[in-house]
Design a protein around this motif. Structure first.
Motif, PDB file in Angstrom:
ATOM      1  N   PRO A  51       0.660  -1.207   0.198  1.00  0.00           N
ATOM      2  CA  PRO A  51      -0.043   0.095   0.017  1.00  0.00           C
ATOM      3  C   PRO A  51       1.004   1.705   0.281  1.00  0.00           C
ATOM      4  O   PRO A  51       2.239   0.863   0.416  1.00  0.00           O
ATOM      5  CB  PRO A  51      -0.740   0.143   1.454  1.00  0.00           C
ATOM      6  CG  PRO A  51       0.291  -1.114   1.786  1.00  0.00           C
ATOM      7  CD  PRO A  51       0.370  -1.710   1.252  1.00  0.00           C
ATOM      8  N   SER A  52       0.492   2.238  -0.486  1.00  0.00           N
ATOM      9  CA  SER A  52       1.154   3.941  -0.171  1.00  0.00           C
ATOM     10  C   SER A  52       1.053   3.670   1.090  1.00  0.00           C
ATOM     11  O   SER A  52       0.571   3.694   1.870  1.00  0.00           O
ATOM     12  CB  SER A  52       0.712   4.756  -1.437  1.00  0.00           C
ATOM     13  OG  SER A  52      -0.730   5.295  -0.748  1.00  0.00           O
ATOM     14  N   PRO A  53       2.015   4.894   0.985  1.00  0.00           N
ATOM     15  CA  PRO A  53       2.531   5.824   2.387  1.00  0.00           C
ATOM     16  C   PRO A  53       0.715   6.508   3.167  1.00  0.00           C
ATOM     17  O   PRO A  53       0.450   6.187   4.510  1.00  0.00           O
ATOM     18  CB  PRO A  53       3.722   6.810   2.407  1.00  0.00           C
ATOM     19  CG  PRO A  53       4.043   5.822   1.178  1.00  0.00           C
ATOM     20  CD  PRO A  53       2.941   5.405   0.294  1.00  0.00           C
ATOM     21  N   SER A  54      -0.072   6.759   2.066  1.00  0.00           N
ATOM     22  CA  SER A  54      -1.022   7.296   2.628  1.00  0.00           C
ATOM     23  C   SER A  54      -1.769   6.552   2.599  1.00  0.00           C
ATOM     24  O   SER A  54      -2.158   6.533   3.974  1.00  0.00           O
ATOM     25  CB  SER A  54      -1.507   8.222   1.092  1.00  0.00           C
ATOM     26  OG  SER A  54      -3.173   8.674   1.596  1.00  0.00           O
ATOM     27  N   ALA A  55      -1.762   5.340   2.482  1.00  0.00           N
ATOM     28  CA  ALA A  55      -2.754   3.986   3.094  1.00  0.00           C
ATOM     29  C   ALA A  55      -2.535   3.663   4.060  1.00  0.00           C
ATOM     30  O   ALA A  55      -3.270   3.038   4.617  1.00  0.00           O
ATOM     31  CB  ALA A  55      -3.149   2.897   1.820  1.00  0.00           C
ATOM     32  N   GLN A  56      -1.151   3.249   4.017  1.00  0.00           N
ATOM     33  CA  GLN A  56      -0.867   3.121   5.642  1.00  0.00           C
ATOM     34  C   GLN A  56      -0.609   3.482   6.659  1.00  0.00           C
ATOM     35  O   GLN A  56      -1.358   3.301   7.350  1.00  0.00           O
ATOM     36  CB  GLN A  56       0.584   2.950   5.379  1.00  0.00           C
ATOM     37  CG  GLN A  56       1.531   1.736   4.694  1.00  0.00           C
ATOM     38  CD  GLN A  56       3.036   1.728   4.604  1.00  0.00           C
ATOM     39  OE1 GLN A  56       3.100   1.526   5.503  1.00  0.00           O
ATOM     40  NE2 GLN A  56       3.759   1.466   3.178  1.00  0.00           N
ATOM     41  N   VAL A  57      -0.910   4.810   6.280  1.00  0.00           N
ATOM     42  CA  VAL A  57      -1.712   5.816   7.024  1.00  0.00           C
ATOM     43  C   VAL A  57      -2.543   5.900   8.006  1.00  0.00           C
ATOM     44  O   VAL A  57      -3.437   6.139   9.499  1.00  0.00           O
ATOM     45  CB  VAL A  57      -0.932   7.121   6.944  1.00  0.00           C
ATOM     46  CG1 VAL A  57      -1.185   8.427   8.259  1.00  0.00           C
ATOM     47  CG2 VAL A  57       1.058   7.241   7.234  1.00  0.00           C
TER      48      VAL A  57
ATOM     49  N   LEU B 253       0.120   9.970  11.744  1.00  0.00           N
ATOM     50  CA  LEU B 253       1.148  10.608  10.394  1.00  0.00           C
ATOM     51  C   LEU B 253       2.367  11.224  10.809  1.00  0.00           C
ATOM     52  O   LEU B 253       3.729  11.104  10.052  1.00  0.00           O
ATOM     53  CB  LEU B 253       0.649  12.417   9.775  1.00  0.00           C
ATOM     54  CG  LEU B 253       1.145  13.010   9.259  1.00  0.00           C
ATOM     55  CD1 LEU B 253       0.898  12.548   7.751  1.00  0.00           C
ATOM     56  CD2 LEU B 253      -0.064  14.569   8.384  1.00  0.00           C
ATOM     57  N   GLY B 254       2.522  11.134  11.974  1.00  0.00           N
ATOM     58  CA  GLY B 254       4.021  12.095  13.121  1.00  0.00           C
ATOM     59  C   GLY B 254       4.863  10.595  12.047  1.00  0.00           C
ATOM     60  O   GLY B 254       5.576  10.796  12.453  1.00  0.00           O
ATOM     61  N   GLN B 255       4.341   8.866  12.576  1.00  0.00           N
ATOM     62  CA  GLN B 255       5.475   8.268  12.209  1.00  0.00           C
ATOM     63  C   GLN B 255       5.728   7.568  10.841  1.00  0.00           C
ATOM     64  O   GLN B 255       7.456   7.596  10.708  1.00  0.00           O
ATOM     65  CB  GLN B 255       5.105   6.857  12.896  1.00  0.00           C
ATOM     66  CG  GLN B 255       4.174   6.299  14.176  1.00  0.00           C
ATOM     67  CD  GLN B 255       4.071   5.666  14.572  1.00  0.00           C
ATOM     68  OE1 GLN B 255       3.103   4.454  13.759  1.00  0.00           O
ATOM     69  NE2 GLN B 255       4.592   4.657  15.307  1.00  0.00           N
TER      70      GLN B 255
ATOM     71  N   LEU C 137     -11.763   9.388   6.034  1.00  0.00           N
ATOM     72  CA  LEU C 137     -10.508   9.345   6.790  1.00  0.00           C
ATOM     73  C   LEU C 137      -9.363   9.504   4.908  1.00  0.00           C
ATOM     74  O   LEU C 137      -8.308   9.890   5.453  1.00  0.00           O
ATOM     75  CB  LEU C 137     -10.739   8.394   7.672  1.00  0.00           C
ATOM     76  CG  LEU C 137      -8.990   7.854   8.223  1.00  0.00           C
ATOM     77  CD1 LEU C 137      -8.303   8.940   8.999  1.00  0.00           C
ATOM     78  CD2 LEU C 137      -8.785   7.172   9.495  1.00  0.00           C
ATOM     79  N   ASN C 138     -10.061   8.317   4.777  1.00  0.00           N
ATOM     80  CA  ASN C 138      -8.832   7.898   3.718  1.00  0.00           C
ATOM     81  C   ASN C 138      -8.588   9.040   2.901  1.00  0.00           C
ATOM     82  O   ASN C 138      -7.284   9.899   2.174  1.00  0.00           O
ATOM     83  CB  ASN C 138      -9.393   6.952   2.515  1.00  0.00           C
ATOM     84  CG  ASN C 138      -9.253   5.300   3.286  1.00  0.00           C
ATOM     85  OD1 ASN C 138      -8.654   5.014   4.250  1.00  0.00           O
ATOM     86  ND2 ASN C 138      -9.985   4.659   2.739  1.00  0.00           N
ATOM     87  N   ALA C 139      -8.999   9.852   2.650  1.00  0.00           N
ATOM     88  CA  ALA C 139      -9.748  11.149   1.292  1.00  0.00           C
ATOM     89  C   ALA C 139      -8.712  11.951   2.600  1.00  0.00           C
ATOM     90  O   ALA C 139      -7.557  12.906   1.229  1.00  0.00           O
ATOM     91  CB  ALA C 139     -10.910  11.691   1.394  1.00  0.00           C
ATOM     92  N   VAL C 140      -9.176  11.667   3.580  1.00  0.00           N
ATOM     93  CA  VAL C 140      -8.170  13.484   4.268  1.00  0.00           C
ATOM     94  C   VAL C 140      -6.625  13.236   4.320  1.00  0.00           C
ATOM     95  O   VAL C 140      -6.160  14.341   4.480  1.00  0.00           O
ATOM     96  CB  VAL C 140      -9.144  13.832   6.065  1.00  0.00           C
ATOM     97  CG1 VAL C 140      -8.260  14.812   6.721  1.00  0.00           C
ATOM     98  CG2 VAL C 140     -10.098  14.034   5.273  1.00  0.00           C
ATOM     99  N   THR C 141      -6.359  11.700   4.674  1.00  0.00           N
ATOM    100  CA  THR C 141      -5.215  11.171   4.525  1.00  0.00           C
ATOM    101  C   THR C 141      -4.110  11.689   3.492  1.00  0.00           C
ATOM    102  O   THR C 141      -3.389  12.163   3.691  1.00  0.00           O
ATOM    103  CB  THR C 141      -5.156   9.956   4.865  1.00  0.00           C
ATOM    104  OG1 THR C 141      -5.762  10.084   6.514  1.00  0.00           O
ATOM    105  CG2 THR C 141      -3.075   9.284   5.440  1.00  0.00           C
ATOM    106  N   GLU C 142      -5.087  11.437   2.318  1.00  0.00           N
ATOM    107  CA  GLU C 142      -4.234  11.863   0.735  1.00  0.00           C
ATOM    108  C   GLU C 142      -4.375  13.063   0.969  1.00  0.00           C
ATOM    109  O   GLU C 142      -3.327  13.115  -0.011  1.00  0.00           O
ATOM    110  CB  GLU C 142      -5.228  10.803  -0.252  1.00  0.00           C
ATOM    111  CG  GLU C 142      -5.032  10.690  -1.512  1.00  0.00           C
ATOM    112  CD  GLU C 142      -5.462   9.973  -2.830  1.00  0.00           C
ATOM    113  OE1 GLU C 142      -5.279   9.847  -3.489  1.00  0.00           O
ATOM    114  OE2 GLU C 142      -6.577   9.180  -2.309  1.00  0.00           O
ATOM    115  N   LEU C 143      -5.737  13.882   0.837  1.00  0.00           N
ATOM    116  CA  LEU C 143      -4.735  15.033   0.643  1.00  0.00           C
ATOM    117  C   LEU C 143      -4.067  15.630   1.338  1.00  0.00           C
ATOM    118  O   LEU C 143      -3.151  16.734   1.029  1.00  0.00           O
ATOM    119  CB  LEU C 143      -6.408  16.231   1.370  1.00  0.00           C
ATOM    120  CG  LEU C 143      -6.499  17.695   1.155  1.00  0.00           C
ATOM    121  CD1 LEU C 143      -7.010  17.780  -0.174  1.00  0.00           C
ATOM    122  CD2 LEU C 143      -8.154  18.171   1.396  1.00  0.00           C
TER     123      LEU C 143
END
Length: 371
Positions: free
Chosen positions: A30-36, A143-145, A349-355
Motif C-alpha cells: 500500500p501507499s504511504p497514505s494508505a498505510q497511515v 502521520l507523525g510516524q 479518513l482515507n480522503a483526508v489522509t490522501e489530501l
C-alpha cells in the motif's frame, strides 16, 4: 522442433509467473497514505477502547495527550516531543490540560502547522468523541510516524491541543507563546500556514474552509487578523487534481462561500496573522437550529426527531431536539456510526489522509499561502 516449442512455452510461462509475482508485489504494497490511514483507524479504536470520552482537563484527556503521544511519537519517531502546560478555569474551577507537539525540519524556510484538539464533550449524553475529535487525533499520531521517515521540503509541526471544547484554551496558549517568541516551536520559524483538523469524518460532505473576512470577535487585536483563503484554495486545488471529494460550502446568510466561524482551533491562528485552512465533515445545506451554519451534520433520519428531507430541515422546528447532530451526542460512538453509515468514517479518513499527503509532497510552495 518439439524441443523448440517446449522452450518457447517454458519461456512464456516463466514470463507470466514473473509478471504475476511483480503485480502481486505491487498490489500488496500500500501507499504511504494508505498505510497511515489504516494505522489511524487502528489507533482510533484504541482511543475508544482505552480512553473513551475526554472532557477538557480530565485524567482521560491527559492520558491521551501524554500516553498516546509517548507511544506513537516519542518511542517511534526519534523526534523530540514537546509539551506546554495549559491551565484554565470553567465555572470557577481551575483545571489543567496541555498542548503536545513535534516538529519535523524541512529544507525551506516555510513552516506548516497541522493541529487537532484532543478533548471531547457530550460525555453526559453518551458521546465517545469519535468524530469530534478522536479520528483527527489518530490521524496525527499515525502521520507523525510516517513523516519521520520522509525528507520534507517544508518544516511541519503536528500539534494536539487541549481544552478546545470549553474555550479554545490550548490553541490560545499556543499562539500566545508563538507571538511572544517566534521560535517557540523548538527553533522552527514562525508558521507560514496552519491546517486545522476538527471533525474530519462523520458528516455528509467533506469541506475545506477559510476564516471569515470580518475579524473574529475573540481576537485581542484585529490588526494582524489574517482572513486569507490561500491555504483553503491550495488544498482545494490539490483535491481537484487528485479527484478527492472536497468542496466549498455555498454562500449563506452570515457566511460567504467557503468561510467558517471562530468555533475551532484555527481561530487563534487567524487572529495571530497566520493563514489557515480548516477541514471538516458536515452539511451546510441543512437549515439547522440556527440556520445554515454547518452545525447540523447529517440528513440521516435517525439523527432527527422528524426530518423534512425535501426542505432539509426539521418537520417541527419548535419541537426538534436532535437536529442531525453527531458531535456532542450519543451518535458520536464508533458502533453507532458504523451502524448508521458503514464505511463512511474510513472512506472520509482515507480522503483526508490522501489530501494531506498530496499537499505535503506537491510542488505547491507554502509561500503561495502566506499572503
Amino acid at each position: 522442433m518439439t524441443r523448440i516449442v517446449f522452450l518457447v512455452q517454458l519461456l512464456v510461462v516463466t514470463q507470466l509467473l514473473f509478471s504475476s509475482f511483480s503485480l502481486a508485489q505491487t498490489v500488496s504494497t500500500p501507499s504511504p497514505s494508505a498505510q497511515v490511514s489504516a494505522q489511524s483507524w487502528q489507533i482510533l479504536q484504541e482511543i475508544v477502547s482505552d480512553v473513551g470520552a475526554r472532557p477538557a482537563g480530565s485524567a482521560n484527556e491527559r492520558r491521551l495527550l501524554h500516553d498516546f503521544t509517548n507511544r506513537y511519537w516519542s518511542q517511534s519517531t526519534g523526534v523530540p516531543v514537546n509539551s506546554q502546560p495549559v491551565t484554565f478555569s470553567v465555572s470557577g474551577s481551575e483545571k489543567r490540560s496541555a498542548n503536545v507537539w513535534l516538529t519535523f525540519p524541512g529544507k525551506s524556510g516555510e513552516h506548516l502547522v497541522i493541529g487537532a484538539h484532543a478533548d471531547s464533550t457530550g460525555e453526559d449524553e453518551g458521546s465517545q468523541g469519535v468524530t469530534d475529535n478522536g479520528i483527527a487525533v489518530a490521524l496525527l499520531l499515525a502521520l507523525g510516524q510516517q513523516l519521520s521517515t520522509m525528507e520534507l521540503k517544508d518544516s511541519v509541526t503536528l500539534v494536539l491541543f487541549g481544552a478546545e471544547e470549553v474555550g479554545l484554551f490550548g490553541s490560545q496558549a499556543f499562539t500566545t507563546a508563538l507571538k511572544n517568541d517566534s521560535r517557540f516551536l523548538t527553533g522552527a520559524p514562525f508558521p507560514t500556514a496552519m491546517i486545522n483538523l476538527d471533525t474530519i469524518a462523520g458528516g455528509d460532505h467533506l469541506y475545506i474552509h477559510s476564516p471569515t473576512k470580518k475579524p473574529y470577535k475573540h481576537c485581542d487585536k484585529v490588526d494582524n487578523y489574517n482572513s486569507s483563503a490561500s491555504v483553503r484554495d491550495v488544498l482545494m486545488s490539490v483535491a481537484r487534481a487528485n479527484s478527492l471529494p472536497f468542496r466549498l460550502h455555498p454562500a449563506y446568510p452570515g457566511y460567504s462561500q467557503g468561510e467558517t466561524g471562530e468555533w475551532s482551533d484555527h481561530a487563534p491562528f487567524a487572529c495571530a496573522g497566520i493563514p489557515v485552512g480548516y477541514i471538516e465533515a458536515t452539511n451546510f445545506s441543512i437549515n439547522g437550529r440556527d440556520g445554515f451554519d454547518g452545525y447540523s451534520q447529517s440528513l440521516h433520519p435517525s439523527l432527527w426527531d422528524c426530518l423534512n428531507r425535501s426542505e432539509k430541515t426539521a418537520c417541527n422546528p419548535e419541537q426538534e431536539q436532535r437536529w442531525g447532530y453527531i458531535w456532542h451526542t450519543d451518535a458520536d460512538r464508533l458502533e453507532k456510526l458504523n451502524q448508521l453509515y458503514p464505511e463512511r468514517l474510513q472512506t472520509q479518513l482515507n480522503a483526508v489522509t490522501e489530501l494531506l499527503f498530496n499537499f505535503l509532497t506537491s510542488d505547491q510552495s507554502l509561500r503561495s499561502t502566506s499572503n
